[in-house]
Scaffold this motif. Structure first.
Motif, PDB file in Angstrom:
ATOM      1  N   ASP A 240       0.827  -1.209   0.000  1.00 22.09           N
ATOM      2  CA  ASP A 240       0.000   0.000   0.000  1.00 22.09           C
ATOM      3  C   ASP A 240       0.864   1.263   0.000  1.00 22.09           C
ATOM      4  O   ASP A 240       0.582   2.223  -0.721  1.00 22.09           O
ATOM      5  CB  ASP A 240      -0.935   0.018   1.207  1.00 22.09           C
ATOM      6  N   ARG A 241       1.922   1.260   0.801  1.00 22.94           N
ATOM      7  CA  ARG A 241       2.810   2.428   0.871  1.00 22.94           C
ATOM      8  C   ARG A 241       3.558   2.650  -0.440  1.00 22.94           C
ATOM      9  O   ARG A 241       3.708   3.781  -0.906  1.00 22.94           O
ATOM     10  CB  ARG A 241       3.798   2.294   2.031  1.00 22.94           C
ATOM     11  N   LEU A 242       4.028   1.567  -1.052  1.00 19.73           N
ATOM     12  CA  LEU A 242       4.729   1.686  -2.330  1.00 19.73           C
ATOM     13  C   LEU A 242       3.799   2.220  -3.413  1.00 19.73           C
ATOM     14  O   LEU A 242       4.176   3.080  -4.208  1.00 19.73           O
ATOM     15  CB  LEU A 242       5.314   0.340  -2.765  1.00 19.73           C
ATOM     16  N   TYR A 243       2.577   1.714  -3.440  1.00 21.28           N
ATOM     17  CA  TYR A 243       1.604   2.172  -4.435  1.00 21.28           C
ATOM     18  C   TYR A 243       1.308   3.658  -4.233  1.00 21.28           C
ATOM     19  O   TYR A 243       1.291   4.436  -5.200  1.00 21.28           O
ATOM     20  CB  TYR A 243       0.319   1.356  -4.347  1.00 21.28           C
ATOM     21  N   ALA A 244       1.089   4.074  -2.992  1.00 15.74           N
ATOM     22  CA  ALA A 244       0.804   5.480  -2.699  1.00 15.74           C
ATOM     23  C   ALA A 244       1.974   6.359  -3.131  1.00 15.74           C
ATOM     24  O   ALA A 244       1.776   7.445  -3.696  1.00 15.74           O
ATOM     25  CB  ALA A 244       0.501   5.663  -1.216  1.00 15.74           C
ATOM     26  N   PHE A 245       3.201   5.915  -2.878  1.00 16.44           N
ATOM     27  CA  PHE A 245       4.391   6.662  -3.285  1.00 16.44           C
ATOM     28  C   PHE A 245       4.437   6.810  -4.804  1.00 16.44           C
ATOM     29  O   PHE A 245       4.620   7.918  -5.328  1.00 16.44           O
ATOM     30  CB  PHE A 245       5.661   5.971  -2.780  1.00 16.44           C
ATOM     31  N   CYS A 246       4.268   5.694  -5.514  1.00 14.37           N
ATOM     32  CA  CYS A 246       4.336   5.724  -6.980  1.00 14.37           C
ATOM     33  C   CYS A 246       3.253   6.629  -7.553  1.00 14.37           C
ATOM     34  O   CYS A 246       3.513   7.446  -8.450  1.00 14.37           O
ATOM     35  CB  CYS A 246       4.191   4.316  -7.549  1.00 14.37           C
ATOM     36  N   LYS A 247       2.047   6.508  -7.035  1.00 16.25           N
ATOM     37  CA  LYS A 247       0.939   7.319  -7.529  1.00 16.25           C
ATOM     38  C   LYS A 247       1.214   8.804  -7.297  1.00 16.25           C
ATOM     39  O   LYS A 247       1.018   9.626  -8.201  1.00 16.25           O
ATOM     40  CB  LYS A 247      -0.359   6.907  -6.840  1.00 16.25           C
ATOM     41  N   ALA A 248       1.684   9.148  -6.116  1.00 16.32           N
ATOM     42  CA  ALA A 248       1.976  10.548  -5.801  1.00 16.32           C
ATOM     43  C   ALA A 248       3.057  11.110  -6.719  1.00 16.32           C
ATOM     44  O   ALA A 248       2.946  12.250  -7.204  1.00 16.32           O
ATOM     45  CB  ALA A 248       2.386  10.690  -4.338  1.00 16.32           C
ATOM     46  N   GLN A 249       4.093  10.340  -6.987  1.00 20.14           N
ATOM     47  CA  GLN A 249       5.180  10.799  -7.851  1.00 20.14           C
ATOM     48  C   GLN A 249       4.694  11.026  -9.280  1.00 20.14           C
ATOM     49  O   GLN A 249       5.034  12.018  -9.918  1.00 20.14           O
ATOM     50  CB  GLN A 249       6.336   9.795  -7.843  1.00 20.14           C
ATOM     51  N   VAL A 250       3.897  10.097  -9.774  1.00 17.85           N
ATOM     52  CA  VAL A 250       3.390  10.219 -11.142  1.00 17.85           C
ATOM     53  C   VAL A 250       2.452  11.423 -11.252  1.00 17.85           C
ATOM     54  O   VAL A 250       2.573  12.235 -12.177  1.00 17.85           O
ATOM     55  CB  VAL A 250       2.671   8.920 -11.580  1.00 17.85           C
ATOM     56  N   LEU A 251       1.527  11.550 -10.324  1.00 18.38           N
ATOM     57  CA  LEU A 251       0.571  12.656 -10.394  1.00 18.38           C
ATOM     58  C   LEU A 251       1.263  14.017 -10.226  1.00 18.38           C
ATOM     59  O   LEU A 251       0.841  15.008 -10.824  1.00 18.38           O
ATOM     60  CB  LEU A 251      -0.548  12.464  -9.386  1.00 18.38           C
ATOM     61  N   LYS A 252       2.337  14.055  -9.458  1.00 19.79           N
ATOM     62  CA  LYS A 252       3.133  15.280  -9.326  1.00 19.79           C
ATOM     63  C   LYS A 252       3.738  15.650 -10.683  1.00 19.79           C
ATOM     64  O   LYS A 252       3.693  16.808 -11.111  1.00 19.79           O
ATOM     65  CB  LYS A 252       4.230  15.079  -8.282  1.00 19.79           C
ATOM     66  N   SER A 253       4.284  14.666 -11.369  1.00 24.94           N
ATOM     67  CA  SER A 253       4.871  14.903 -12.690  1.00 24.94           C
ATOM     68  C   SER A 253       3.808  15.305 -13.709  1.00 24.94           C
ATOM     69  O   SER A 253       4.052  16.165 -14.562  1.00 24.94           O
ATOM     70  CB  SER A 253       5.606  13.653 -13.173  1.00 24.94           C
ATOM     71  N   VAL A 254       2.637  14.695 -13.631  1.00 21.89           N
ATOM     72  CA  VAL A 254       1.539  15.053 -14.539  1.00 21.89           C
ATOM     73  C   VAL A 254       1.138  16.502 -14.314  1.00 21.89           C
ATOM     74  O   VAL A 254       0.962  17.270 -15.262  1.00 21.89           O
ATOM     75  CB  VAL A 254       0.330  14.103 -14.346  1.00 21.89           C
ATOM     76  N   ALA A 255       1.002  16.893 -13.048  1.00 19.00           N
ATOM     77  CA  ALA A 255       0.640  18.280 -12.721  1.00 19.00           C
ATOM     78  C   ALA A 255       1.677  19.263 -13.256  1.00 19.00           C
ATOM     79  O   ALA A 255       1.329  20.321 -13.799  1.00 19.00           O
ATOM     80  CB  ALA A 255       0.464  18.449 -11.214  1.00 19.00           C
ATOM     81  N   GLU A 256       2.959  18.932 -13.120  1.00 19.64           N
ATOM     82  CA  GLU A 256       4.021  19.796 -13.642  1.00 19.64           C
ATOM     83  C   GLU A 256       3.948  19.905 -15.160  1.00 19.64           C
ATOM     84  O   GLU A 256       4.131  20.985 -15.730  1.00 19.64           O
ATOM     85  CB  GLU A 256       5.382  19.262 -13.212  1.00 19.64           C
ATOM     86  N   ALA A 257       3.657  18.798 -15.831  1.00 19.39           N
ATOM     87  CA  ALA A 257       3.553  18.805 -17.283  1.00 19.39           C
ATOM     88  C   ALA A 257       2.363  19.656 -17.729  1.00 19.39           C
ATOM     89  O   ALA A 257       2.456  20.390 -18.722  1.00 19.39           O
ATOM     90  CB  ALA A 257       3.407  17.384 -17.818  1.00 19.39           C
ATOM     91  N   LYS A 258       1.273  19.580 -16.993  1.00 18.22           N
ATOM     92  CA  LYS A 258       0.104  20.393 -17.345  1.00 18.22           C
ATOM     93  C   LYS A 258       0.396  21.881 -17.167  1.00 18.22           C
ATOM     94  O   LYS A 258      -0.059  22.701 -17.952  1.00 18.22           O
ATOM     95  CB  LYS A 258      -1.098  19.981 -16.483  1.00 18.22           C
ATOM     96  N   LYS A 259       1.167  22.232 -16.112  1.00 17.53           N
ATOM     97  CA  LYS A 259       1.543  23.632 -15.903  1.00 17.53           C
ATOM     98  C   LYS A 259       2.393  24.146 -17.063  1.00 17.53           C
ATOM     99  O   LYS A 259       2.286  25.294 -17.459  1.00 17.53           O
ATOM    100  CB  LYS A 259       2.347  23.794 -14.613  1.00 17.53           C
ATOM    101  N   GLU A 260       3.269  23.288 -17.564  1.00 18.15           N
ATOM    102  CA  GLU A 260       4.140  23.655 -18.686  1.00 18.15           C
ATOM    103  C   GLU A 260       3.412  23.624 -20.011  1.00 18.15           C
ATOM    104  O   GLU A 260       3.999  23.900 -21.046  1.00 18.15           O
ATOM    105  CB  GLU A 260       5.349  22.706 -18.732  1.00 18.15           C
ATOM    106  N   LYS A 261       2.158  23.253 -19.964  1.00 19.15           N
ATOM    107  CA  LYS A 261       1.299  23.149 -21.169  1.00 19.15           C
ATOM    108  C   LYS A 261       1.893  22.167 -22.163  1.00 19.15           C
ATOM    109  O   LYS A 261       1.830  22.376 -23.361  1.00 19.15           O
ATOM    110  CB  LYS A 261       1.075  24.497 -21.790  1.00 19.15           C
ATOM    111  N   LEU A 262       2.502  21.101 -21.614  1.00 27.00           N
ATOM    112  CA  LEU A 262       3.103  20.034 -22.403  1.00 27.00           C
ATOM    113  C   LEU A 262       4.104  20.621 -23.349  1.00 27.00           C
ATOM    114  O   LEU A 262       4.810  20.069 -24.047  1.00 27.00           O
ATOM    115  CB  LEU A 262       2.044  19.208 -23.109  1.00 27.00           C
TER     116      LEU A 262
END
Length: 73
Positions: free
Chosen positions: A51-73
């Protein structure tokens, strides 16, 4: 003489979890985000570690997605 293999105690397991996300970038393009982690733990702790590993992976990916959206891809 071959070196002897080191054996893990039988109650030790390896848990691997990952999370991926595909972001539509428009014009038939997409961006892929992926994170994978693994850990060794006692068998009785495997569910909690998973559960902890999954939460970590999900948080890291969603953080990167949010950054990419800010940069407008």
């Amino acid at each position: 003489m071959q070196p002897s293999k080191i054996k893990k105690p039988s109650n030790i397991v390896e848990v691997a979890r990952s999370f991926s996300y595909k972001l539509n970038a428009g014009n038939y393009e997409s961006r892929d985000f992926f994170c994978s982690q693994k850990a060794e733990c006692r068998e009785e702790e495997a569910e909690e570690v998973s559960d902890r590993l999954y939460a970590f992976c999900k948080a890291q990916v969603l953080k990167s997605v949010a950054e990419a959206k800010k940069e407008k891809l």
